[in-house]
Design an enzyme around this catalytic site. Sequence first.
Site, short mmCIF file in Angstrom:
data_model
loop_
_atom_site.label_atom_id
_atom_site.label_comp_id
_atom_site.label_asym_id
_atom_site.label_seq_id
_atom_site.Cartn_x
_atom_site.Cartn_y
_atom_site.Cartn_z
N ARG A 12 3.70 -94.68 -59.54
CA ARG A 12 4.95 -94.86 -58.82
C ARG A 12 5.17 -93.71 -57.85
NH1 ARG A 12 9.04 -95.46 -63.76
NH2 ARG A 12 8.06 -93.46 -64.12
N ARG A 35 11.51 -82.93 -56.08
CA ARG A 35 12.61 -83.10 -57.03
C ARG A 35 12.87 -81.82 -57.81
NH1 ARG A 35 11.45 -88.18 -60.64
NH2 ARG A 35 13.57 -87.73 -61.37
N LYS A 74 14.93 -86.51 -70.89
CA LYS A 74 16.37 -86.66 -71.15
C LYS A 74 16.74 -88.10 -71.50
CE LYS A 74 17.85 -84.96 -67.21
NZ LYS A 74 16.54 -84.67 -66.59
N ARG A 88 1.49 -90.09 -65.16
CA ARG A 88 2.03 -91.41 -65.52
C ARG A 88 1.39 -92.52 -64.69
NH1 ARG A 88 8.48 -89.96 -65.28
NH2 ARG A 88 8.66 -88.88 -67.28
N ARG A 130 25.59 -82.38 -61.55
CA ARG A 130 24.37 -81.76 -61.03
C ARG A 130 24.67 -80.48 -60.27
NH1 ARG A 130 19.65 -84.85 -61.02
NH2 ARG A 130 19.91 -87.06 -61.47
#
Length: 216
Positions: free
Chosen positions: A160, A171, A13, A127, A88
């Site tokens: 991370r 999440r 996004k 990542r 949200r």
Amino acid sequence: MRIILLGPPGAGKGTQAQSISNKYVIPHISTGDIFRMNIAEGTELGVLAKSYMDKGLLVPDDVTINLVKSRLKEKDTKNGFLLDGFPRTIHQAEVLEELLAEDHEAIETALLIKVPRAFIIKRMTGRRVCPNCGASYHLEFNPPMISQICDDCGSKLIQREDDKKETVLERLEIYDFQTKPLIDYYERKGILKEVDGTKAINEVFEEIISILGDNK
């Protein structure tokens, strides 16, 4: 042009939001970015937001709503905006609708970037970032020349906390529970548009342009 950008974490996004903002000359309003700025500056809002974000939780509605209300009153939103990370929840969506109605305005498009759950987990957990220079990599899609070593400065890459599998899964659970109902909400209003987020970045943006129109 008043747009809401929807999609799960890791859907891309942020990248698409910046492209939309540049093409259509409207501000990209990201609640996540605003919270992170406050966290970095150590403001009262930042400390409060961090206490929730560190646990993988959403910041409470009242804090977020007041933040967005204030931002939408700024002059650069006169000709439209792109909201990323808000609303949200259904409650936030209803408050936003009431707020805009006061000025005889409304959201024109709710743009959903669709990405399968398995694809998101693979994308996010792969990542790696350089703690020294900030360079970003992916173990499969954009690996460094030497495993786990930054091409630019030679530092050892790190994963991370946000990209660890347990955090990603948490999440996604929050998204499924609190945010997915928004898809039905905006579909009922007839303004939901979907794009395939698994495509290449430029292909996703071309699809977005076909929905929003090519003119500024």
